[in-house]
Enzyme design. Structure first.
Site, PDB file in Angstrom:
ATOM      1  N   VAL A  26       0.892  -1.217   0.011  1.00 35.34           N
ATOM      2  CA  VAL A  26       0.139  -0.044  -0.030  1.00 35.34           C
ATOM      3  C   VAL A  26       0.875   1.381   0.198  1.00 35.34           C
ATOM      4  O   VAL A  26       2.117   1.354   0.405  1.00 35.34           O
ATOM      5  CB  VAL A  26      -0.915   0.017   1.323  1.00 35.34           C
ATOM      6  CG1 VAL A  26      -2.048  -1.182   1.001  1.00 35.34           C
ATOM      7  CG2 VAL A  26      -0.156   0.110   2.401  1.00 35.34           C
ATOM      8  N   LEU A  84       1.830   1.354  -6.476  1.00 25.34           N
ATOM      9  CA  LEU A  84       1.543   0.090  -7.401  1.00 25.34           C
ATOM     10  C   LEU A  84      -0.011  -0.074  -7.435  1.00 25.34           C
ATOM     11  O   LEU A  84      -0.368  -1.086  -7.895  1.00 25.34           O
ATOM     12  CB  LEU A  84       2.194  -0.995  -6.633  1.00 25.34           C
ATOM     13  CG  LEU A  84       3.677  -1.143  -6.634  1.00 25.34           C
ATOM     14  CD1 LEU A  84       4.257  -2.338  -6.026  1.00 25.34           C
ATOM     15  CD2 LEU A  84       4.356  -0.512  -8.158  1.00 25.34           C
ATOM     16  N   ALA A 111      -6.756   0.838  -6.100  1.00 24.43           N
ATOM     17  CA  ALA A 111      -7.704   0.771  -7.417  1.00 24.43           C
ATOM     18  C   ALA A 111      -7.754  -0.695  -7.450  1.00 24.43           C
ATOM     19  O   ALA A 111      -9.010  -1.295  -8.036  1.00 24.43           O
ATOM     20  CB  ALA A 111      -7.006   1.307  -8.604  1.00 24.43           C
ATOM     21  N   ALA A 112      -6.771  -1.477  -7.244  1.00 27.33           N
ATOM     22  CA  ALA A 112      -6.892  -3.188  -7.540  1.00 27.33           C
ATOM     23  C   ALA A 112      -7.814  -3.764  -6.927  1.00 27.33           C
ATOM     24  O   ALA A 112      -8.399  -4.614  -7.028  1.00 27.33           O
ATOM     25  CB  ALA A 112      -5.648  -3.724  -7.498  1.00 27.33           C
ATOM     26  N   ASP A 136      -4.692   5.225 -12.670  1.00 25.13           N
ATOM     27  CA  ASP A 136      -4.612   3.900 -11.807  1.00 25.13           C
ATOM     28  C   ASP A 136      -5.827   3.055 -12.386  1.00 25.13           C
ATOM     29  O   ASP A 136      -5.471   1.747 -12.539  1.00 25.13           O
ATOM     30  CB  ASP A 136      -4.453   4.092 -10.325  1.00 25.13           C
ATOM     31  CG  ASP A 136      -3.313   4.642  -9.951  1.00 25.13           C
ATOM     32  OD1 ASP A 136      -2.134   5.077 -10.668  1.00 25.13           O
ATOM     33  OD2 ASP A 136      -2.949   4.243  -8.854  1.00 25.13           O
TER      34      ASP A 136
HETATM   35  O1  PMV Z   1      -0.862   5.928  -7.292  1.00 28.50           O
HETATM   36  P1  PMV Z   1       0.293   6.513  -7.545  1.00 28.50           P
HETATM   37  O2  PMV Z   1       1.352   6.648  -6.310  1.00 28.50           O
HETATM   38  O3  PMV Z   1       0.919   5.746  -8.716  1.00 28.50           O
HETATM   39  O4  PMV Z   1       0.131   8.051  -8.214  1.00 28.50           O
HETATM   40  C1  PMV Z   1      -0.494   8.260  -9.048  1.00 28.50           C
HETATM   41  C2  PMV Z   1       0.156   9.068 -10.177  1.00 28.50           C
HETATM   42  C3  PMV Z   1      -0.152  10.618  -9.846  1.00 28.50           C
HETATM   43  O5  PMV Z   1       0.115  11.252 -11.039  1.00 28.50           O
HETATM   44  C4  PMV Z   1       0.889  11.313  -9.170  1.00 28.50           C
HETATM   45  C5  PMV Z   1      -1.493  10.857  -9.360  1.00 28.50           C
HETATM   46  C6  PMV Z   1      -2.876  10.717 -10.327  1.00 28.50           C
HETATM   47  O6  PMV Z   1      -3.748  10.640 -10.118  1.00 28.50           O
HETATM   48  O7  PMV Z   1      -2.366  10.506 -11.645  1.00 28.50           O
END
Ligand code: PMV
Length: 316
Positions: A102, A106, A110-111, A152
């Protein structure tokens, strides 16, 4: 007892994090070595409408009705029930486990949401299209950090490499295959870093100096366009160079850290074609582009320099 199981992969962002929140394109790929798994079974001896939630990883064992509607494990259930027009499901138990670290970029949130929603829909005799499940997971992502780009939930719902851009009229999504498969080492700094805090910091910095930050975001966007061409043509060395440039831009945006910078350098010195932080930054994970010949040396160098865990994955 019938069990309905669904899994969802983790993900890494190859190029374009943070700038993607401001409308620039980004590229992300699924990581199947880590997964969230949800299993739905009938809950015997419970009245209709009862939903028993179990998430042993976070020591959660509760009835849905006892938890707030905006809880990140509860909202996916409500979204699926609303979508299917079911107000009182047969009594059921939803059990969720995940091997995705967490707060490390990664895509764990969302997963977990996507695996839960798919398992629940299957239990209720339905299946959810990739686009539908992605949209619903986007609502859950908003709980994790207020202004998600949507990348994500998209890459995890589609389970394919994706070129993504957030546009006013809705997300532009192109899934693709790499012309030549390539290998990434993903390395965990072991430092948890909630995306909400880095995204918030970048927003404040952008508000203080919009011109400077928009220029940085634009440079990231251009580089993403170049990366897309190299992936389509199977050119690895230029792709590695672009990772290095993207990392430098993320440093300028203010989301790297000494630990990430050290590990990125260690990966390059051990033979990686390029390396960068991936995701929100400050902690979490970095990625290094490697060949089958350099993969093991790069993994060893990352562990020797303080990485807690490495994952070798192939982008296809
Ligand atoms: O969930 P993460 O840590 O991979 O971050 C997502 C990437 C960001 O661009 C920083 C945020 C987003 O919502 O796209």
């Amino acid at each position: 007892m019938p069990a309905f199981t669904a899994t969802a992969p983790g993900k890494v962002i190859l190029f374009g994090e943070h700038a993607v929140v401001y409308g620039q394109p980004a590229i992300a790929v699924p990581v199947f070595q880590v997964r969230a798994r949800a299993v739905v079974t009938p809950e015997l001896r419970a009245p209709p409408g009862s939903v028993h939630l179990q998430a042993p990883d976070i020591a959660l064992d509760a009835w849905l009705s006892e938890l707030p509607a905006q809880h990140p494990l509860v909202l996916p259930v409500h979204l699926v029930l609303n979508h299917l027009g079911i107000s009182q499901p047969p009594p059921l138990r939803l059990r969720i486990v995940s091997s995705i670290p967490v707060a490390s970029g990664l895509g764990s949130g969302a997963a977990v949401a996507i695996a839960s929603m798919r398992a629940l829909a299957n239990f209720l005799g339905n299946s959810l299209a990739d686009e539908q499940v992605s949209q619903m997971a986007f609502e859950v992502e908003k709980l994790h950090h207020g202004t998600p780009s949507g990348i994500d939930n998209t890459v995890i719902a589609f389970g394919r490499p994706v070129y993504f851009q957030r546009l006013a009229q809705g997300p532009h999504i192109e899934t693709f295959r790499a012309a030549a498969p390539f290998n990434l080492v993903i390395a965990d700094t072991g430092i948890p870093s909630p995306t909400s805090s880095t995204v918030g910091d970048v927003r404040r910095a952008w508000q203080a100096d919009p011109q400077h930050f928009e220029d940085l975001f634009r440079q990231v966007g251009e580089l993403v366009g170049e990366a897309r061409q190299h992936i389509a043509n199977g050119h690895l060395q230029p792709l590695g160079d672009l990772m290095d440039r993207n990392h430098a831009l993320l440093q300028a945006i203010g989301v790297s850290s000494p630990e990430l910078d050290d590990l990125v350098l260690a990966a390059r010195e051990a033979g990686a074609l390029g390396a960068k932080l991936s995701g929100g930054g400050r902690g979490g994970n970095l990625i290094a582009l490697v060949t089958p010949e350099t993969a093991s040396a790069v993994e060893k160098a990352l562990i020797a320099n303080g990485s807690h865990q490495t994952i070798l994955t192939t982008v296809k």
